[in-house]
Scaffold this motif. Structure first.
Motif, PDB file in Angstrom:
ATOM      1  N   GLY A   1       0.843  -1.186   0.000  1.00 20.51           N
ATOM      2  CA  GLY A   1       0.000   0.000   0.000  1.00 20.51           C
ATOM      3  C   GLY A   1       0.877   1.233   0.000  1.00 20.51           C
ATOM      4  N   LEU A   2       0.416   2.285   0.652  1.00 18.26           N
ATOM      5  CA  LEU A   2       1.202   3.508   0.768  1.00 18.26           C
ATOM      6  C   LEU A   2       2.082   3.383   2.002  1.00 18.26           C
ATOM      7  CD1 LEU A   2       1.893   6.294  -0.273  1.00 18.26           C
ATOM      8  CD2 LEU A   2      -0.096   7.177   0.979  1.00 18.26           C
ATOM      9  N   LEU A   3       3.379   3.285   1.800  1.00 20.44           N
ATOM     10  CA  LEU A   3       4.293   2.916   2.883  1.00 20.44           C
ATOM     11  C   LEU A   3       5.157   4.106   3.307  1.00 20.44           C
ATOM     12  CD1 LEU A   3       5.172  -0.682   1.579  1.00 20.44           C
ATOM     13  CD2 LEU A   3       3.333   0.023   3.117  1.00 20.44           C
ATOM     14  N   GLY A   4       6.455   4.062   3.055  1.00 15.89           N
ATOM     15  CA  GLY A   4       7.354   5.055   3.607  1.00 15.89           C
ATOM     16  C   GLY A   4       7.231   6.426   2.969  1.00 15.89           C
ATOM     17  N   LEU A   5       7.555   7.460   3.764  1.00 15.58           N
ATOM     18  CA  LEU A   5       7.598   8.847   3.318  1.00 15.58           C
ATOM     19  C   LEU A   5       8.943   9.453   3.701  1.00 15.58           C
ATOM     20  CD1 LEU A   5       4.120  10.237   4.514  1.00 15.58           C
ATOM     21  CD2 LEU A   5       4.686   9.305   2.262  1.00 15.58           C
ATOM     22  N   ALA A   6       9.406  10.405   2.902  1.00 14.34           N
ATOM     23  CA  ALA A   6      10.605  11.166   3.243  1.00 14.34           C
ATOM     24  C   ALA A   6      10.504  12.543   2.610  1.00 14.34           C
ATOM     25  CB  ALA A   6      11.868  10.458   2.758  1.00 14.34           C
ATOM     26  N   VAL A   7      10.737  13.575   3.411  1.00 12.29           N
ATOM     27  CA  VAL A   7      10.771  14.944   2.915  1.00 12.29           C
ATOM     28  C   VAL A   7      12.199  15.256   2.489  1.00 12.29           C
ATOM     29  CG1 VAL A   7      10.535  17.377   3.577  1.00 12.29           C
ATOM     30  CG2 VAL A   7       8.819  15.702   4.311  1.00 12.29           C
ATOM     31  N   ASP A   8      12.337  15.903   1.347  1.00  7.21           N
ATOM     32  CA  ASP A   8      13.656  16.316   0.868  1.00  7.21           C
ATOM     33  C   ASP A   8      14.300  17.227   1.915  1.00  7.21           C
ATOM     34  OD1 ASP A   8      15.827  17.617  -0.458  1.00  7.21           O
ATOM     35  OD2 ASP A   8      14.873  17.286  -2.389  1.00  7.21           O
TER      36      ASP A   8
ATOM     37  N   ARG B   1      10.615   1.300   3.451  1.00  7.12           N
ATOM     38  CA  ARG B   1      11.098   2.441   4.232  1.00  7.12           C
ATOM     39  C   ARG B   1      11.997   3.324   3.374  1.00  7.12           C
ATOM     40  NH1 ARG B   1       8.291   3.849   8.483  1.00  7.12           N
ATOM     41  NH2 ARG B   1       8.261   1.666   9.139  1.00  7.12           N
ATOM     42  N   LEU B   2      11.871   4.638   3.562  1.00  7.08           N
ATOM     43  CA  LEU B   2      12.698   5.636   2.888  1.00  7.08           C
ATOM     44  C   LEU B   2      13.410   6.481   3.937  1.00  7.08           C
ATOM     45  CD1 LEU B   2      10.153   7.076   0.255  1.00  7.08           C
ATOM     46  CD2 LEU B   2      11.769   5.192  -0.074  1.00  7.08           C
ATOM     47  N   VAL B   3      14.692   6.768   3.700  1.00  4.01           N
ATOM     48  CA  VAL B   3      15.424   7.680   4.592  1.00  4.01           C
ATOM     49  C   VAL B   3      16.534   8.348   3.796  1.00  4.01           C
ATOM     50  CG1 VAL B   3      17.004   5.865   5.440  1.00  4.01           C
ATOM     51  CG2 VAL B   3      16.592   7.898   6.828  1.00  4.01           C
ATOM     52  N   PHE B   4      16.692   9.641   4.004  1.00  2.00           N
ATOM     53  CA  PHE B   4      17.797  10.351   3.384  1.00  2.00           C
ATOM     54  C   PHE B   4      19.059  10.166   4.222  1.00  2.00           C
ATOM     55  CE2 PHE B   4      14.628  12.569   0.871  1.00  2.00           C
ATOM     56  CZ  PHE B   4      15.305  12.745  -0.336  1.00  2.00           C
TER      57      PHE B   4
ATOM     58  N   PRO C   1      23.185  11.177   5.204  1.00  2.00           N
ATOM     59  CA  PRO C   1      23.892  12.431   5.471  1.00  2.00           C
ATOM     60  C   PRO C   1      24.413  13.106   4.208  1.00  2.00           C
ATOM     61  CG  PRO C   1      24.590  10.720   7.013  1.00  2.00           C
ATOM     62  CD  PRO C   1      23.750  10.046   5.974  1.00  2.00           C
ATOM     63  N   ASP C   2      24.649  12.318   3.149  1.00  2.00           N
ATOM     64  CA  ASP C   2      25.168  12.889   1.902  1.00  2.00           C
ATOM     65  C   ASP C   2      24.062  13.333   0.955  1.00  2.00           C
ATOM     66  OD1 ASP C   2      24.149  10.477   1.077  1.00  2.00           O
ATOM     67  OD2 ASP C   2      25.972   9.781   0.082  1.00  2.00           O
ATOM     68  N   GLY C   3      22.802  13.251   1.392  1.00  2.00           N
ATOM     69  CA  GLY C   3      21.691  13.709   0.574  1.00  2.00           C
ATOM     70  C   GLY C   3      21.138  12.686  -0.390  1.00  2.00           C
ATOM     71  N   THR C   4      21.668  11.461  -0.400  1.00  2.00           N
ATOM     72  CA  THR C   4      21.095  10.406  -1.233  1.00  2.00           C
ATOM     73  C   THR C   4      19.958   9.726  -0.483  1.00  2.00           C
ATOM     74  OG1 THR C   4      22.710   8.770  -0.456  1.00  2.00           O
ATOM     75  CG2 THR C   4      23.255  10.013  -2.459  1.00  2.00           C
ATOM     76  N   LEU C   5      19.082   9.084  -1.243  1.00  2.00           N
ATOM     77  CA  LEU C   5      17.895   8.456  -0.677  1.00  2.00           C
ATOM     78  C   LEU C   5      18.098   6.951  -0.595  1.00  2.00           C
ATOM     79  CD1 LEU C   5      14.947   8.800   0.289  1.00  2.00           C
ATOM     80  CD2 LEU C   5      14.227   8.543  -2.100  1.00  2.00           C
ATOM     81  N   PHE C   6      17.929   6.401   0.600  1.00  2.00           N
ATOM     82  CA  PHE C   6      18.026   4.966   0.829  1.00  2.00           C
ATOM     83  C   PHE C   6      16.612   4.383   0.877  1.00  2.00           C
ATOM     84  CE2 PHE C   6      22.090   6.531   2.032  1.00  2.00           C
ATOM     85  CZ  PHE C   6      22.989   5.499   1.856  1.00  2.00           C
ATOM     86  N   VAL C   7      16.448   3.249   0.201  1.00  2.00           N
ATOM     87  CA  VAL C   7      15.145   2.619   0.012  1.00  2.00           C
ATOM     88  C   VAL C   7      15.264   1.155   0.408  1.00  2.00           C
ATOM     89  CG1 VAL C   7      13.332   2.081  -1.658  1.00  2.00           C
ATOM     90  CG2 VAL C   7      14.743   4.147  -1.967  1.00  2.00           C
ATOM     91  N   SER C   8      14.400   0.683   1.310  1.00  2.00           N
ATOM     92  CA  SER C   8      14.407  -0.742   1.637  1.00  2.00           C
ATOM     93  C   SER C   8      13.336  -1.445   0.821  1.00  2.00           C
ATOM     94  CB  SER C   8      14.178  -0.971   3.131  1.00  2.00           C
ATOM     95  OG  SER C   8      12.836  -0.732   3.500  1.00  2.00           O
ATOM     96  N   THR C   9      13.696  -2.604   0.263  1.00  2.00           N
ATOM     97  CA  THR C   9      12.747  -3.407  -0.506  1.00  2.00           C
ATOM     98  C   THR C   9      12.695  -4.821   0.057  1.00  2.00           C
ATOM     99  OG1 THR C   9      14.328  -4.239  -2.167  1.00  2.00           O
ATOM    100  CG2 THR C   9      13.344  -2.072  -2.572  1.00  2.00           C
ATOM    101  N   GLY C  10      11.538  -5.470  -0.059  1.00  2.00           N
ATOM    102  CA  GLY C  10      11.415  -6.859   0.347  1.00  2.00           C
ATOM    103  C   GLY C  10      11.714  -7.794  -0.811  1.00  2.00           C
ATOM    104  N   ASP C  11      11.742  -9.086  -0.514  1.00  2.00           N
ATOM    105  CA  ASP C  11      12.066 -10.064  -1.563  1.00  2.00           C
ATOM    106  C   ASP C  11      10.851 -10.499  -2.369  1.00  2.00           C
ATOM    107  OD1 ASP C  11      10.667 -11.846   0.042  1.00  2.00           O
ATOM    108  OD2 ASP C  11      12.383 -13.127   0.506  1.00  2.00           O
ATOM    109  N   ALA C  12       9.679  -9.872  -2.106  1.00  2.00           N
ATOM    110  CA  ALA C  12       8.441 -10.176  -2.838  1.00  2.00           C
ATOM    111  C   ALA C  12       8.039 -11.642  -2.727  1.00  2.00           C
ATOM    112  CB  ALA C  12       8.559  -9.763  -4.308  1.00  2.00           C
TER     113      ALA C  12
END
Length: 378
Positions: A122-129, A178-181, A183-194
């Motif tokens: 569904g609608l999962l992680g959020l991250a503000v720039d 899950r989404l998290v920025f 320290p270097d400003g890149t976006l990290f994204v966690s994915t499951g194995d489906a």
């Protein structure tokens, strides 16, 4: 699903390294994402963790009040500079603004979100720039894939989502999200194995990974394999957080033997589907903390004051794990069984934790005010 006789029973185990005591928390039949709990007379595996050398600076978590009620599976939390938070409602597919006074304003739906009660997507992680609070990123499950989208935010108006990363394999379970920025400003994204463990070890697949991307969804410079993959061999990660020194930590759902708290290494192989828990052998990264799979289902993760705070779905508690550099101490459970399933944790601008319940997700026992966001002081 199989009901435990007493879902509020406090479990405990003994760490096998050091003299620290592990305090677990109760688990009902409402298993963690992608796993059905079973009852057994055999005690869960003991947590295997080193004792920290420094005294944690955090105090005892205390419920200071309820921020908001009547939410639908609140999953992602992204704070704005003024203290309000944007919160995703998983099954409804909507984003709401939750003000510090508890008022809730719906900002709109994210088109294509395919959440459902009893499911995991569904609608999962959020991250503000972090450089532009008018830009919001979201992780969403559609009928054909999991994807990352970018939206504009103007007051209480959301712009139409623009896809920046599509084609993350989708199944009935294990979406990550899950989404998290960093320290270097890149976006990290966690994915499951489906639901297909073989994808987790394929470094070119987007499934079963932690991905590192830029704001347009491309592979970030400096990734270890020249693609979007940062680490691999993951089953299902729903918690990502950086500590004060820029180290990335993740919570991971196990299958039959061990849930995990991992310190994430660039290019690290975390072993799934061949390995759960410790002892994977050469070339694999071991978790720093493990739980038996009937006592945790670790979901959201936040780190503050040298402590990792972890929401436990099946465990129905908030775990606190003291951190000392690259070492993790024994988990302590708080509020065991008091509020049902605990999903997401976020550190608010005032230093308190916002903790979401997950009792309306089709696997809990919702009360009249569920789901809620609790304010926890530490």
């Amino acid at each position: 699903m199989i009901e435990d006789m007493d879902r509020r029973t406090l479990l405990s185990g003994v760490a096998v390294i050091g003299a620290a005591t592990l305090v677990g928390c109760s688990g009902g039949s409402k298993g963690g994402d992608g796993r059905v709990a079973t009852s057994s007379s055999t005690p869960p595996p003991a947590t295997d963790v080193p004792s920290p050398t420094a005294t944690p600076t955090a105090g005892t978590p205390t419920i200071a009040g309820t921020v908001a009620t009547g939410l639908n599976v609140p999953w992602g939390i992204a704070f704005l500079a003024g203290g309000d938070a944007l919160v995703s409602q998983r099954d409804a597919g909507t984003i709401v603004r939750v003000a510090t006074d508890g008022s809730v304003t719906e900002l709109g739906e994210v088109p294509g979100s395919a959440g459902r009660a009893g499911g995991e997507g569904g609608l999962l992680g959020l991250a503000v720039d972090p450089d532009d609070q008018s830009v919001l990123f979201a992780y969403v499950t559609t009928a054909t894939d999991d994807r990352v989208v970018r939206m504009s935010l103007d007051g209480d108006t959301l712009g139409r989502p623009r896809d920046i990363l599509t084609g993350i394999p989708v199944g009935a379970r294990h979406h990550g999200g899950r989404l998290v920025f960093g320290p270097d400003g890149t976006l990290f994204v966690s994915t499951g194995d489906a639901g297909d463990g073989s994808l987790a070890l394929d470094r070119d697949s987007l499934a079963g990974k932690i991905l590192r991307i830029d704001r347009d969804g491309a592979a970030a410079d400096g990734n270890p394999f020249g693609n979007r993959t940062w680490s691999y061999g993951h089953r299902n990660i729903e918690g990502l957080a950086f500590d004060a020194d820029g180290r990335l930590w993740a919570t991971e759902f196990g299958d039959k033997s061990a849930d995990e708290l991992n310190l994430i290494e660039r290019g690290g192989n975390y072993g799934w589907p061949g390995v759960e828990g410790k002892g994977g052998g050469k070339g694999l990264v071991d978790p720093l903390v493990t739980w038996g799979t009937d006592e945790a289902s670790p979901a959201g993760l936040a780190i503050t004051r040298s402590t990792a705070y972890i929401g436990a779905l099946q465990g129905e508690c908030l775990f606190a794990v003291p951190l000392d550099g690259e070492r993790a101490g024994a988990p302590t459970a708080h509020f065991a069984g008091d509020h049902g399933r605990i999903r997401s944790i976020a550190v608010a601008p005032d230093g308190a934790l916002w903790v979401t319940t997950s009792n309306t997700d089709g696997r809990g026992d919702p009360g009249t005010d569920d789901d809620r966001i609790l304010r926890v002081t530490i």
